[in-house]
Design a protein around this motif. Structure first.
Motif, PDB file in Angstrom:
ATOM      1  N   GLU A 176     -66.266  15.187 -12.249  1.00 30.19           N
ATOM      2  CA  GLU A 176     -66.394  15.785 -10.910  1.00 30.19           C
ATOM      3  C   GLU A 176     -65.820  17.187 -10.875  1.00 30.19           C
ATOM      4  N   ASP A 177     -66.332  17.966  -9.955  1.00 31.43           N
ATOM      5  CA  ASP A 177     -65.776  19.302  -9.776  1.00 31.43           C
ATOM      6  C   ASP A 177     -64.417  19.224  -9.099  1.00 31.43           C
ATOM      7  N   ILE A 178     -63.577  20.164  -9.422  1.00 27.57           N
ATOM      8  CA  ILE A 178     -62.236  20.194  -8.850  1.00 27.57           C
ATOM      9  C   ILE A 178     -62.119  21.310  -7.826  1.00 27.57           C
ATOM     10  N   ILE A 179     -62.666  22.427  -8.168  1.00 27.23           N
ATOM     11  CA  ILE A 179     -62.569  23.582  -7.275  1.00 27.23           C
ATOM     12  C   ILE A 179     -63.594  23.455  -6.153  1.00 27.23           C
ATOM     13  N   LEU A 185     -69.066  29.137  -5.994  1.00 29.53           N
ATOM     14  CA  LEU A 185     -70.204  30.029  -5.769  1.00 29.53           C
ATOM     15  C   LEU A 185     -69.761  31.477  -5.755  1.00 29.53           C
ATOM     16  N   LYS A 186     -68.702  31.704  -4.986  1.00 29.95           N
ATOM     17  CA  LYS A 186     -68.251  33.072  -4.802  1.00 29.95           C
ATOM     18  C   LYS A 186     -67.844  33.724  -6.128  1.00 29.95           C
ATOM     19  N   TYR A 187     -67.204  32.957  -7.001  1.00 21.28           N
ATOM     20  CA  TYR A 187     -66.703  33.537  -8.246  1.00 21.28           C
ATOM     21  C   TYR A 187     -67.620  33.252  -9.437  1.00 21.28           C
ATOM     22  N   LYS A 188     -68.811  32.767  -9.137  1.00 21.68           N
ATOM     23  CA  LYS A 188     -69.831  32.552 -10.175  1.00 21.68           C
ATOM     24  C   LYS A 188     -69.341  31.616 -11.281  1.00 21.68           C
ATOM     25  N   LEU A 189     -68.721  30.528 -10.869  1.00 21.28           N
ATOM     26  CA  LEU A 189     -68.288  29.529 -11.847  1.00 21.28           C
ATOM     27  C   LEU A 189     -69.372  28.475 -11.982  1.00 21.28           C
ATOM     28  N   ILE A 190     -69.323  27.713 -13.080  1.00 22.51           N
ATOM     29  CA  ILE A 190     -70.301  26.640 -13.238  1.00 22.51           C
ATOM     30  C   ILE A 190     -69.630  25.294 -12.998  1.00 22.51           C
ATOM     31  N   SER A 191     -70.430  24.256 -12.903  1.00 24.42           N
ATOM     32  CA  SER A 191     -69.858  22.936 -12.624  1.00 24.42           C
ATOM     33  C   SER A 191     -68.932  22.555 -13.769  1.00 24.42           C
ATOM     34  N   ARG A 192     -67.962  21.714 -13.437  1.00 18.34           N
ATOM     35  CA  ARG A 192     -66.974  21.338 -14.425  1.00 18.34           C
ATOM     36  C   ARG A 192     -67.605  20.612 -15.620  1.00 18.34           C
ATOM     37  N   LYS A 193     -68.605  19.766 -15.311  1.00 15.73           N
ATOM     38  CA  LYS A 193     -69.193  19.016 -16.427  1.00 15.73           C
ATOM     39  C   LYS A 193     -69.891  19.940 -17.412  1.00 15.73           C
ATOM     40  N   ASP A 204     -74.847  29.334 -26.364  1.00 15.13           N
ATOM     41  CA  ASP A 204     -74.887  30.756 -26.700  1.00 15.13           C
ATOM     42  C   ASP A 204     -73.630  31.412 -26.135  1.00 15.13           C
ATOM     43  N   ASN A 205     -73.433  32.667 -26.451  1.00 13.59           N
ATOM     44  CA  ASN A 205     -72.189  33.324 -26.063  1.00 13.59           C
ATOM     45  C   ASN A 205     -72.010  33.437 -24.558  1.00 13.59           C
ATOM     46  N   ARG A 206     -73.126  33.633 -23.855  1.00 18.04           N
ATOM     47  CA  ARG A 206     -73.012  33.806 -22.415  1.00 18.04           C
ATOM     48  C   ARG A 206     -72.541  32.509 -21.751  1.00 18.04           C
ATOM     49  N   LYS A 207     -73.155  31.412 -22.152  1.00 22.93           N
ATOM     50  CA  LYS A 207     -72.775  30.118 -21.578  1.00 22.93           C
ATOM     51  C   LYS A 207     -71.315  29.811 -21.922  1.00 22.93           C
ATOM     52  N   TYR A 208     -70.947  30.173 -23.142  1.00 24.25           N
ATOM     53  CA  TYR A 208     -69.577  29.927 -23.572  1.00 24.25           C
ATOM     54  C   TYR A 208     -68.590  30.716 -22.706  1.00 24.25           C
ATOM     55  N   SER A 209     -68.884  31.988 -22.471  1.00 25.33           N
ATOM     56  CA  SER A 209     -67.971  32.821 -21.676  1.00 25.33           C
ATOM     57  C   SER A 209     -67.783  32.279 -20.272  1.00 25.33           C
ATOM     58  N   VAL A 210     -68.878  31.888 -19.656  1.00 30.11           N
ATOM     59  CA  VAL A 210     -68.746  31.437 -18.274  1.00 30.11           C
ATOM     60  C   VAL A 210     -68.049  30.073 -18.227  1.00 30.11           C
ATOM     61  N   ALA A 211     -68.251  29.276 -19.255  1.00 26.36           N
ATOM     62  CA  ALA A 211     -67.552  27.992 -19.326  1.00 26.36           C
ATOM     63  C   ALA A 211     -66.052  28.227 -19.461  1.00 26.36           C
ATOM     64  N   LYS A 212     -65.712  29.161 -20.323  1.00 26.96           N
ATOM     65  CA  LYS A 212     -64.308  29.477 -20.557  1.00 26.96           C
ATOM     66  C   LYS A 212     -63.667  30.026 -19.285  1.00 26.96           C
ATOM     67  N   VAL A 645     -59.198  37.454 -14.794  1.00 29.99           N
ATOM     68  CA  VAL A 645     -59.239  36.239 -13.998  1.00 29.99           C
ATOM     69  C   VAL A 645     -57.882  35.986 -13.351  1.00 29.99           C
ATOM     70  N   VAL A 646     -56.815  36.267 -14.097  1.00 25.94           N
ATOM     71  CA  VAL A 646     -55.477  36.055 -13.547  1.00 25.94           C
ATOM     72  C   VAL A 646     -55.335  36.821 -12.242  1.00 25.94           C
ATOM     73  N   LYS A 647     -55.770  38.066 -12.259  1.00 27.38           N
ATOM     74  CA  LYS A 647     -55.617  38.887 -11.055  1.00 27.38           C
ATOM     75  C   LYS A 647     -56.460  38.354  -9.902  1.00 27.38           C
ATOM     76  N   GLU A 648     -57.688  37.997 -10.216  1.00 30.83           N
ATOM     77  CA  GLU A 648     -58.568  37.422  -9.195  1.00 30.83           C
ATOM     78  C   GLU A 648     -57.930  36.205  -8.553  1.00 30.83           C
ATOM     79  N   VAL A 649     -57.415  35.335  -9.431  1.00 32.32           N
ATOM     80  CA  VAL A 649     -56.864  34.076  -8.951  1.00 32.32           C
ATOM     81  C   VAL A 649     -55.618  34.309  -8.096  1.00 32.32           C
ATOM     82  N   GLN A 650     -54.826  35.295  -8.498  1.00 27.50           N
ATOM     83  CA  GLN A 650     -53.618  35.563  -7.717  1.00 27.50           C
ATOM     84  C   GLN A 650     -53.948  35.932  -6.283  1.00 27.50           C
ATOM     85  N   LEU A 651     -54.911  36.819  -6.122  1.00 26.53           N
ATOM     86  CA  LEU A 651     -55.316  37.220  -4.778  1.00 26.53           C
ATOM     87  C   LEU A 651     -55.854  36.033  -3.989  1.00 26.53           C
TER      88      LEU A 651
END
Ligand code: ADP
Ligand code: MG
Length: 687
Positions: A176-179, A185-193, A204-212, A645-651
């Motif tokens: 299940e998603d946590i966030i 949506l706003k931060y362009k994250l993908i589902s947890r699964k 591929d590298n793009r999918k990997y980056s967004v997963a990370k 990401v750290v900065k984004e999350v802090q705000l």
């Protein structure tokens, strides 16, 4: 369902489960969250002729046919060797396999093979030793990015890969998603699964980056909101104590044989400002090893004492606590004032302890210095006004809270020697205000740092022997073992046994590692401190605050496996006395990145610079030591490599806590659960 025991997974019996437990994998969820430490990229098939500019570090994938029939020979008993030559359209490569006789049947000259391994160029010829080899028709790994996991004895990467793959397949829809959706949506994250799937098996590298990014974002948000809500709960409308009188502290400075550095003065004034306010101080003082934090703490403590409040100082080890105690007693004698200082640790005798506890409760003791023993419920103060904890680099929020609860909102001062970049400090110590001592006292001896290769160790050992004969002492630190404290202890023990019976037969060796009981550790440390041990073989447990002025060499084996900040901490264990000291780093890696990293240490002594550089090079960056922070190595790594990401999350966290401090609403149910889970020891309160 994800919290099912790992044995629910097909193929995992009691024995496998035990091995997985060693990696802290107990449930399906744990397995899903056990992310690879790196990957092998088998997407691209290289041409032999293009191999020239490959670094020696990375493995390459080739598609070859055999040029001639392989030859087998026996070198010694129990040792066979197969030699073959492979070719593709562009060139030739020699292949050598040790002790893999079964390959003779497999290496058919008419077949096509994938080989995967490191390439060496010797005398103008390409060579691979013991590469993975698979018939083209059988190989399922080609074209993929394969995960490499941290392992433990008896568990292979292949096995773990299969188990993870099965777990993802079986439980995919249960993840299940946590966030909250809106934030995703706003931060362009993908589902947890999907994030979990792509982190284990990137497409591929793009999918990997967004997963990370998704996983780092999630963890950071949980941490940050957890810390902020603790901070809120600590601070909201609690009246603190107003301390105004620092005449005694000023007198203390007059007794010192030195001037404070400007950095010390700055931090002291920040502390003074906090202590004046009528809300509790929550301040972290960060300062490199040897930057002079102790005197800063004493300054604050005497402010509290002058206003007739009690104060406590807690150190992580008995030796360290004793050192502080002796230093303070000496200063107080010089000051010639009537202040009662006591010492309390686990080894304080029962009768003495009773007396101390009695005098603490009735206010006869002004200052108490000690170990974790200070946290015990039995320790009751008449009126504690300031709590100091030293060298505590973990989020220990609960410990702080327990100490604070021994009084009516006392001020709190935390000292740490882990220099970390500011953004990260904010992240990890979100509940504290931060002061930094960013300057060293003048005339410090500069520790000579040298970097040697694995085959130059003998010289280092000889150098150690010379120094022992001159009466000095030395440290040898055993390699860091990825993901397992147990293995580390084993490796330290092995090195200890080996050196004891070879290099250092004539000397006294001591052994120190995390699997030992606290009381055993204390004995070894005491013996080292007293000079009964010449060489101390240790894991990184000696990292924290040990002060043995007679120790002059720090030899770190497999230094390339350590984070720079950690090596810097280790180096800080020497150079504490009048003798010239040395730090010798054995770098077994040939990669450029390793060399660069080691050179940073050689070229600077500034812990903050080192931390920033470590961050820049994105090495393992083990700022805290995984075990202390409650995060996995993977998580720390991904957080560190995602500073934006750290900065984004802090705000975002500040905004959320302001708008919805109790995280109301259906969207937050899972999220709240995760926070309570991560901070389970930490007194988080949501109303
Ligand atoms: P740490 O920050 O690692 O806890 P300490 O407080 O133990 O460092 O200080 C290390 C040493 O430096 C001590 O011997 C201390 O007396 C000395 N020291 C502290 N401040 C100064 C200063 N301003 N000038 C010279 N020596 C100092
Ligand atoms: Mg200290």
């Amino acid at each position: 369902m994800l919290n099912y025991d790992i044995q629910f997974l097909k193929g995992v019996g009691p024995k496998k489960a035990k091995q997985l437990n060693k990696l802290n994998i107990y449930s399906i969820e744990d397995l899903l969250n056990y992310f690879p430490i790196k990957y092998e990229d088998r997407q691209k098939i290289s041409a032999i002729n293009d191999l020239k500019d490959l670094s020696e570090e990375s493995k390459v994938l080739l598609k070859i046919k055999l040029y001639e029939n392989p030859k087998k020979s026996s070198l010694k008993k129990n040792m066979s060797i197969i030699k073959a030559v492979g070719r593709d359209d562009t060139g030739f490569i020699s292949l050598t396999f040790f002790n893999q006789d079964f390959l003779m049947d497999k290496l058919n000259i008419f077949d096509e093979f994938y080989v995967f391994g490191k390439v060496k160029l010797s005398f103008g010829k390409f060579e691979m030793t013991n590469p993975e080899i698979e018939n083209v028709v059988n190989d399922h790994k080609v074209g993929k990015i394969m995960p490499i996991y941290g392992l433990t004895y008896g568990l292979s990467n292949n096995e773990l890969t299969k188990l993870t793959s099965l777990a993802i397949k079986t439980y995919f829809d249960k993840i299940e998603d946590i966030i909250p959706n809106e934030i995703m949506l706003k931060y362009k994250l993908i589902s947890r699964k999907n994030a979990i799937r792509y982190l284990h098996f990137p497409i591929d590298n793009r999918k990997y980056s967004v997963a990370k990014k998704t996983i780092a974002f999630e963890k950071l948000l949980i941490m940050q909101i957890g810390l902020l809500s603790i901070k809120n709960n600590l601070k909201t409308d609690l009246p603190g104590i107003e301390f105004n009188d620092d005449t005694l502290s000023k007198a203390l400075l007059k007794c010192l044989p030195y001037e404070l550095t400007n950095a010390q003065k700055k931090v002291i004034s920040e502390i003074k400002e906090d202590m004046k306010l009528n809300k509790p101080m929550n301040r972290l003082v960060q300062g490199d090893v040897g930057s002079g934090k102790t005197i800063v703490a004493f300054y604050a403590m005497l402010i509290a004492v002058k206003s007739n409040y009690q104060t406590s100082m807690m150190a992580p080890t008995e030796i360290l606590a004793m050192q502080h105690y002796e230093a303070l007693i000496e200063l107080i004698n010089k000051l010639n004032i009537n202040v009662n200082v006591a010492f309390l640790s686990g080894s304080t005798k029962a009768k003495e302890k009773r007396e101390i506890l009695f005098n603490l409760e009735n206010g006869n003791i002004d200052i108490i210095i000690g170990t974790h023993a200070l946290i015990e419920d039995k320790v009751i103060f008449k009126n504690i006004g300031l709590v100091v904890t030293d060298e505590q680099h973990r989020f220990g929020v609960r410990q702080r809270a327990m100490l604070s609860n021994k009084g009516k909102n006392p001020d709190l001062l935390v000292m740490t020697a882990t220099p970390i970049p500011r953004t990260l400090a904010l992240m990890f110590y979100g509940d504290l205000d931060i002061s930094i001592i960013d300057e060293m006292p003048p005339n410090r001896q500069v520790i000579q740092t040298s970097i040697i290769k694995g085959n130059e160790k003998q010289e280092a050992y000889d150098f150690i022997k010379e120094n022992i004969i001159q009466g000095r002492q030395c440290y040898i630190v055993a390699p860091l073992v990825e993901e397992s404290e147990n293995l580390e202890a084993d490796s330290a023990e092995e090195i200890f046994e080996e050196l004891k019976s070879s290099q250092f037969v004539k000397f006294n060796l001591g052994l120190l590692h995390g699997k030992m009981k606290n009381s055993e550790k204390e004995i070894v440390m005491k013996d080292f401190y007293d000079g009964k041990i010449n060489v101390l073989i240790s894991t990184t447990v000696i990292e924290v605050g040990v002060n043995v002025p007679n120790a002059v060499i720090m030899l770190v084996l497999n230094a390339e496996r350590f984070g720079l900040a950690q090596l810097h901490q280790l180096r800080g264990r020497v150079g504490r006395g009048k003798h010239q000291s040395y730090c010798i780093l054995v770098n077994e890696s040939k990669s450029k990145n390793s060399k660069d990293r080691m050179n940073i240490l050689k070229n600077t002594n500034n812990g903050f610079l080192i931390a920033e550089e470590d961050l820049r090079l994105r090495g393992p960056g083990d700022f805290f030591g995984t075990r202390q922070s409650g995060l996995s190595k993977y998580e720390i790594k991904s957080i560190i490599s995602n500073v934006e990401v750290v900065k984004e999350v802090q705000l975002l966290s500040k905004q959320i806590i302001q708008e919805n401090p109790n995280l109301e609403g259906e969207d937050y149910i899972n999220f709240k659960k995760e926070i309570l889970n991560l901070f389970q020891d930490e007194n988080i309160i949501f109303n």
